[in-house]
Design an enzyme around this catalytic site. Structure first.
Site, PDB file in Angstrom:
ATOM      1  N   CYS A 113       0.829  -1.209   0.000  1.00 43.59           N
ATOM      2  CA  CYS A 113       0.000   0.000   0.000  1.00 43.59           C
ATOM      3  C   CYS A 113       0.862   1.256   0.000  1.00 43.59           C
ATOM      4  O   CYS A 113       0.456   2.295  -0.541  1.00 43.59           O
ATOM      5  CB  CYS A 113      -0.957   0.001   1.186  1.00 43.59           C
ATOM      6  SG  CYS A 113      -0.154  -0.114   2.807  1.00 43.59           S
ATOM      7  N   HIS A 430      -1.577   1.254   7.458  1.00 42.41           N
ATOM      8  CA  HIS A 430      -2.070   1.228   6.077  1.00 42.41           C
ATOM      9  C   HIS A 430      -1.960   2.613   5.457  1.00 42.41           C
ATOM     10  O   HIS A 430      -2.315   3.616   6.071  1.00 42.41           O
ATOM     11  CB  HIS A 430      -3.534   0.756   6.065  1.00 42.41           C
ATOM     12  CG  HIS A 430      -4.092   0.566   4.691  1.00 42.41           C
ATOM     13  ND1 HIS A 430      -3.480  -0.208   3.734  1.00 42.41           N
ATOM     14  CD2 HIS A 430      -5.215   1.071   4.107  1.00 42.41           C
ATOM     15  CE1 HIS A 430      -4.205  -0.197   2.631  1.00 42.41           C
ATOM     16  NE2 HIS A 430      -5.250   0.590   2.823  1.00 42.41           N
TER      17      HIS A 430
END
Length: 482
Positions: A113, A430
């Protein structure tokens, strides 16, 4: 890592690499990029039958140089229908997305990510895409092979994002990124580790700065510097000895330092341009404390700001995260951080911009406020955020046609991308990209899932809890023709 050849229909793909530390589904994503056959339609013959997505490479007996057979039909290439113009509201949903400038998401290939969010932010810069389109296929003599491969992979990935509505698997880009910068290939218990998005951003820009500076393929030999480079001038002073020196440096981002006194980006940038450093003093014959004060000598088209949220905690011997809320604006004015010489250069463009904003607000240029209702607006109000999308102004004549005037920077920037981090640790959590489209609408790129967002929600990513908080902000220069 194994290298095999793959036979599909009448085509043979030699030297296809298999990362045996990843499941076969990742290999199928590679073949999808090569053939256009979606992973779910691929039938690959191996020892014991068909290759399954979650099979173990160690038990399959695939050998170096082996030839694999694949069956499956590729997605059909959609042809443009020869029909009369259709209103966007009447188009299918996927075609509406393309018409609005909404590009595809990126599959997460295993803690990637950080890479996906970096790519989505930089992909939003049209001038960078144009420079990559002009990048030659043949490597120049003064460029190393891996830098050439990474630049080519970036160009191909950007091109694929522009043409696709469905999510894209950035397999080739990821493989080349790890070859160029092995730290992004670190493993923990056989799984690729989460990495720092800012490091990925910096390393990718550095590589592009090396490969896109050749005068053979670009009108501007310093493409990346013109787009992202910030020139700083610094005064280094030692109060104890009275020594003083000056220095200049070029950086690709401004740092927003976060402390108990910092509540807004402007304050953090002010702190970031001042620092203390310890070094040897020739006059004292020992180490001494020097104060370094910097100002901006030259501005880029795209101004990048990094919120310094991660630091090394000695007690726990690991990176820690500063969760403090730091507000940032949709429009950033960096005039106060500029050198006296640069301020003088900005004054005329800023006056033109104020006049333009004044006209939009119903004022005549440079006219003082009067008792009339139309003119009862202060100039400070005119200098506020514009209702326009923030695109660079085009030089036009009174008749509306283009002129030969050049666009000049004003020191005022509009927010066009935010890269956020969610979580309390630098080595986990994230990353997500929030990117402003050409239509003016914002899209949250959460890996392969693009989600429309409201502009008023973008500035709420300022921290203070466990929600997404801004780590990198990218601003686009507001320019005027002169």
């Amino acid at each position: 890592m194994l290298t095999v050849s793959v036979k599909w229909q009448k085509e043979l793909f030699p030297k296809v690499e298999i990362d045996t530390s990843q499941p076969p589904y990742v290999f199928k994503c590679q073949l999808h990029d090569l053939t256009g056959v979606p992973p779910e339609r691929q039938k690959i013959m191996v020892k014991g039958g068909l290759l399954k997505d979650d099979a173990n490479w160690a038990t399959l007996g695939v050998k170096e140089g082996q030839k694999l057979m694949m069956m499956g039909t590729a997605d059909e290439i959609v042809k443009t229908p020869e029909k009369d113009p259709v209103f966007m509201e009447d188009l299918p949903e996927e075609e509406q997305v393309v018409a609005m400038g909404h590009t595809a998401g990126l599959f997460n290939l295993g803690n990637t990510c950080y890479m996906n969010s970096t790519v989505q932010c930089l992909h939003s810069v049209p001038e960078l895409k144009s420079a990559l389109v002009s990048y030659p296929s043949q490597k120049s003599n003064d460029l190393d092979h891996t830098s050439h491969m990474l630049t080519s992979a970036t160009r191909e990935l950007f091109n694929e994002l522009d043409k696709s509505v469905k999510p894209v698997a950035p397999m080739q880009f990821w493989m080349v990124l790890r070859k160029k910068y092995p730290q992004f290939g670190q493993l923990h218990n056989g799984v690729y580790m989460q990495q720092d998005a800012e490091e990925c951003w910096t390393q990718l820009l550095y590589t592009l700065s090396q490969s896109l500076r050749s005068p053979n393929f670009s009108e501007n030999p310093d493409t990346i510097k013109a787009l992202f480079g910030i020139q700083l001038g610094s005064r280094v002073h030692c109060q104890e000895s009275g020594e003083e020196s000056s220095e200049t440096e070029s950086v690709y981002s401004l740092k927003c330092h976060i402390s108990q006194e910092v509540n807004h980006l402007h304050e953090g940038l002010k702190h970031g341009l001042k620092s203390e450093l310890e070094k040897a003093s020739p006059s004292l014959g020992r180490s001494a404390i020097y104060l370094k004060e910097s100002c901006i000598n030259a501005l880029p088209r795209y101004l990048t700001v990094q919120f310094v949220r991660f630091f090394w905690k000695r007690e726990s011997n690991q990176k820690a995260k500063i969760l403090r809320k730091v507000d940032y604006p949709l429009q950033l004015d960096v005039y106060d951080f500029c050198s006296d010489d640069l301020r003088k250069k900005l004054e005329a463009p800023r006056q033109i911009l104020r006049d333009e904003e004044g006209k939009k607000a119903g004022l005549k240029a440079k006219e003082k406020t009067s008792g009339s209702k139309d003119n009862d607006v202060k100039m400070t109000d005119v200098e506020g955020p514009s209702n326009e999308s923030g695109e660079s102004s085009k030089a036009t004549s009174k008749e509306g046609g283009p002129t030969d005037k050049e666009s000049h920077l004003t020191g005022i920037y509009d927010l066009v991308a935010v890269l956020t981090h969610k979580g309390r640790s630098a080595d986990s959590g994230h990353y997500v990209a929030w990117v402003k489209q050409e239509s003016g609408k914002w899209i949250e790129f959460d890996d392969d899932n693009p989600i429309p967002q409201r502009e008023e929600d973008i500035t709420k990513l300022s921290g203070g809890g466990d929600w997404h908080m801004a780590y990198i902000c990218m601003y686009k220069a507001r320019t005027v023709p002169m």
